[in-house]
Design a protein around this motif. Sequence first.
Motif, PDB file in Angstrom:
ATOM      1  N   VAL A  36     -22.053 -25.290 -14.374  1.00 48.75           N
ATOM      2  CA  VAL A  36     -21.640 -24.928 -15.283  1.00 48.75           C
ATOM      3  C   VAL A  36     -21.746 -23.803 -15.470  1.00 48.75           C
ATOM      4  O   VAL A  36     -20.282 -23.000 -15.863  1.00 48.75           O
ATOM      5  CB  VAL A  36     -20.907 -26.057 -16.714  1.00 48.75           C
ATOM      6  N   ALA A  37     -23.112 -23.103 -15.432  1.00 49.73           N
ATOM      7  CA  ALA A  37     -23.260 -21.591 -15.780  1.00 49.73           C
ATOM      8  C   ALA A  37     -22.521 -21.120 -14.706  1.00 49.73           C
ATOM      9  O   ALA A  37     -21.743 -20.062 -15.439  1.00 49.73           O
ATOM     10  CB  ALA A  37     -24.807 -21.520 -15.840  1.00 49.73           C
ATOM     11  N   VAL A  38     -22.208 -21.089 -13.960  1.00 48.77           N
ATOM     12  CA  VAL A  38     -22.028 -20.220 -12.201  1.00 48.77           C
ATOM     13  C   VAL A  38     -20.330 -20.484 -12.668  1.00 48.77           C
ATOM     14  O   VAL A  38     -19.573 -19.167 -12.481  1.00 48.77           O
ATOM     15  CB  VAL A  38     -21.772 -21.669 -11.297  1.00 48.77           C
ATOM     16  N   HIS A  39     -19.694 -21.388 -13.395  1.00 49.97           N
ATOM     17  CA  HIS A  39     -18.495 -22.141 -13.390  1.00 49.97           C
ATOM     18  C   HIS A  39     -17.950 -20.519 -14.843  1.00 49.97           C
ATOM     19  O   HIS A  39     -16.843 -19.832 -14.164  1.00 49.97           O
ATOM     20  CB  HIS A  39     -17.384 -22.329 -13.698  1.00 49.97           C
ATOM     21  N   LEU A  40     -18.179 -20.902 -15.997  1.00 49.59           N
ATOM     22  CA  LEU A  40     -18.495 -19.549 -17.113  1.00 49.59           C
ATOM     23  C   LEU A  40     -18.885 -17.858 -16.591  1.00 49.59           C
ATOM     24  O   LEU A  40     -18.048 -17.430 -16.263  1.00 49.59           O
ATOM     25  CB  LEU A  40     -19.681 -20.391 -18.130  1.00 49.59           C
ATOM     26  N   MET A  41     -19.628 -18.009 -16.248  1.00 50.84           N
ATOM     27  CA  MET A  41     -19.729 -16.417 -14.977  1.00 50.84           C
ATOM     28  C   MET A  41     -18.248 -15.672 -14.172  1.00 50.84           C
ATOM     29  O   MET A  41     -18.118 -14.984 -14.146  1.00 50.84           O
ATOM     30  CB  MET A  41     -20.933 -16.451 -14.485  1.00 50.84           C
ATOM     31  N   SER A  42     -18.181 -16.841 -13.252  1.00 53.41           N
ATOM     32  CA  SER A  42     -17.231 -16.536 -12.174  1.00 53.41           C
ATOM     33  C   SER A  42     -15.791 -16.198 -13.521  1.00 53.41           C
ATOM     34  O   SER A  42     -14.931 -14.801 -12.977  1.00 53.41           O
ATOM     35  CB  SER A  42     -16.575 -17.918 -11.603  1.00 53.41           C
ATOM     36  N   SER A  43     -15.944 -17.338 -14.013  1.00 52.18           N
ATOM     37  CA  SER A  43     -14.115 -17.052 -15.179  1.00 52.18           C
ATOM     38  C   SER A  43     -14.256 -15.470 -16.113  1.00 52.18           C
ATOM     39  O   SER A  43     -13.417 -14.683 -16.239  1.00 52.18           O
ATOM     40  CB  SER A  43     -14.143 -18.040 -16.126  1.00 52.18           C
ATOM     41  N   ALA A  44     -15.264 -15.405 -16.671  1.00 53.81           N
ATOM     42  CA  ALA A  44     -15.350 -14.300 -16.925  1.00 53.81           C
ATOM     43  C   ALA A  44     -15.743 -13.026 -16.298  1.00 53.81           C
ATOM     44  O   ALA A  44     -15.240 -12.858 -16.323  1.00 53.81           O
ATOM     45  CB  ALA A  44     -17.276 -14.277 -17.855  1.00 53.81           C
ATOM     46  N   ALA A  45     -16.083 -12.695 -15.463  1.00 51.62           N
ATOM     47  CA  ALA A  45     -16.378 -11.855 -14.093  1.00 51.62           C
ATOM     48  C   ALA A  45     -14.906 -11.424 -14.028  1.00 51.62           C
ATOM     49  O   ALA A  45     -14.038 -10.603 -13.780  1.00 51.62           O
ATOM     50  CB  ALA A  45     -17.024 -11.905 -12.845  1.00 51.62           C
ATOM     51  N   VAL A  46     -13.406 -12.660 -13.515  1.00 54.15           N
ATOM     52  CA  VAL A  46     -12.241 -12.298 -13.641  1.00 54.15           C
ATOM     53  C   VAL A  46     -11.364 -11.979 -14.602  1.00 54.15           C
ATOM     54  O   VAL A  46     -10.721 -10.988 -14.596  1.00 54.15           O
ATOM     55  CB  VAL A  46     -11.439 -14.039 -12.747  1.00 54.15           C
ATOM     56  N   ASN A  47     -12.023 -12.578 -15.914  1.00 58.18           N
ATOM     57  CA  ASN A  47     -10.994 -12.113 -17.211  1.00 58.18           C
ATOM     58  C   ASN A  47     -12.015 -10.676 -17.833  1.00 58.18           C
ATOM     59  O   ASN A  47     -10.997  -9.688 -18.272  1.00 58.18           O
ATOM     60  CB  ASN A  47     -12.203 -13.716 -18.461  1.00 58.18           C
ATOM     61  N   LEU A  48     -13.310 -10.069 -16.779  1.00 59.30           N
ATOM     62  CA  LEU A  48     -13.225  -8.440 -17.108  1.00 59.30           C
ATOM     63  C   LEU A  48     -12.578  -7.282 -16.040  1.00 59.30           C
ATOM     64  O   LEU A  48     -12.787  -6.627 -15.924  1.00 59.30           O
ATOM     65  CB  LEU A  48     -14.867  -8.761 -16.897  1.00 59.30           C
ATOM     66  N   GLY A  49     -12.042  -8.438 -15.244  1.00 62.31           N
ATOM     67  CA  GLY A  49     -11.443  -7.936 -14.351  1.00 62.31           C
ATOM     68  C   GLY A  49     -11.942  -7.033 -12.546  1.00 62.31           C
ATOM     69  O   GLY A  49     -12.145  -6.210 -12.079  1.00 62.31           O
ATOM     70  N   LEU A  50     -13.563  -8.271 -12.460  1.00 59.13           N
ATOM     71  CA  LEU A  50     -14.374  -7.389 -11.659  1.00 59.13           C
ATOM     72  C   LEU A  50     -13.762  -8.090  -9.805  1.00 59.13           C
ATOM     73  O   LEU A  50     -14.167  -8.535  -9.141  1.00 59.13           O
ATOM     74  CB  LEU A  50     -15.932  -8.121 -11.908  1.00 59.13           C
ATOM     75  N   ALA A  51     -12.597  -9.231 -10.062  1.00 58.09           N
ATOM     76  CA  ALA A  51     -12.016  -9.578  -9.191  1.00 58.09           C
ATOM     77  C   ALA A  51     -11.298  -9.147  -8.498  1.00 58.09           C
ATOM     78  O   ALA A  51     -10.422  -8.287  -8.613  1.00 58.09           O
ATOM     79  CB  ALA A  51     -11.723 -11.330  -9.251  1.00 58.09           C
ATOM     80  N   GLU A  52     -11.016  -9.321  -7.359  1.00 59.77           N
ATOM     81  CA  GLU A  52     -10.075  -8.879  -6.652  1.00 59.77           C
ATOM     82  C   GLU A  52      -8.979  -8.992  -7.285  1.00 59.77           C
ATOM     83  O   GLU A  52      -8.230  -9.779  -8.066  1.00 59.77           O
ATOM     84  CB  GLU A  52      -9.883  -9.204  -5.183  1.00 59.77           C
ATOM     85  N   GLU A  53      -8.161  -7.398  -7.316  1.00 52.41           N
ATOM     86  CA  GLU A  53      -6.129  -7.008  -7.762  1.00 52.41           C
ATOM     87  C   GLU A  53      -7.192  -7.684  -8.961  1.00 52.41           C
ATOM     88  O   GLU A  53      -6.574  -8.470 -10.198  1.00 52.41           O
ATOM     89  CB  GLU A  53      -5.522  -8.519  -7.681  1.00 52.41           C
ATOM     90  N   GLY A  54      -8.374  -6.956  -9.816  1.00 51.95           N
ATOM     91  CA  GLY A  54      -8.630  -7.597 -11.165  1.00 51.95           C
ATOM     92  C   GLY A  54      -8.045  -6.783 -12.775  1.00 51.95           C
ATOM     93  O   GLY A  54      -7.928  -7.693 -13.878  1.00 51.95           O
ATOM     94  N   ALA A  55      -7.600  -5.834 -12.676  1.00 47.63           N
ATOM     95  CA  ALA A  55      -6.916  -5.388 -13.737  1.00 47.63           C
ATOM     96  C   ALA A  55      -5.501  -6.302 -13.979  1.00 47.63           C
ATOM     97  O   ALA A  55      -5.665  -7.089 -15.505  1.00 47.63           O
ATOM     98  CB  ALA A  55      -6.197  -4.161 -13.313  1.00 47.63           C
TER      99      ALA A  55
END
Length: 124
Positions: A36-55
């Motif tokens: 669950v923590a890893v899912h929260l981290m991944s989702s937060a990272a995407v919402n912070l714009g840290l993923a590919e095409e993050g903006a």
Amino acid sequence: MSDAAAAGEPSGQTPDFDNLTRDIADVPAVEVITTVAVHLMSSAAVNLGLAEEGAQHKDLDEARKLIQALAGLVTASATEIGSYHAAPLRDGLKSLQLAFREASTVPDEPGQGPGEKYTGPVHG
């Protein structure tokens, strides 16, 4: 197409909930918590714009909620899951908190950022 067929089940058959329940009962709590923590981290990272095409996925309001939930989970479960599992979760949480602070146009006061009521002020 039926719901069962859409879910990849042969038509006319339903999931075997008894076996599914037994399967989840066999999963150790530490594994459920860290997953669950890893899912929260991944989702937060995407919402912070840290993923590919993050903006195009950046949403700091959503990231704040996810980081807050992650901080509560990590803080509440740390003694239960032990430092071996909790330490990397704390590191990931801190990284997300710092990334949030960096991404914010109007930074929160120290101790007021997402999750900081659980972790205390986060400094780089």
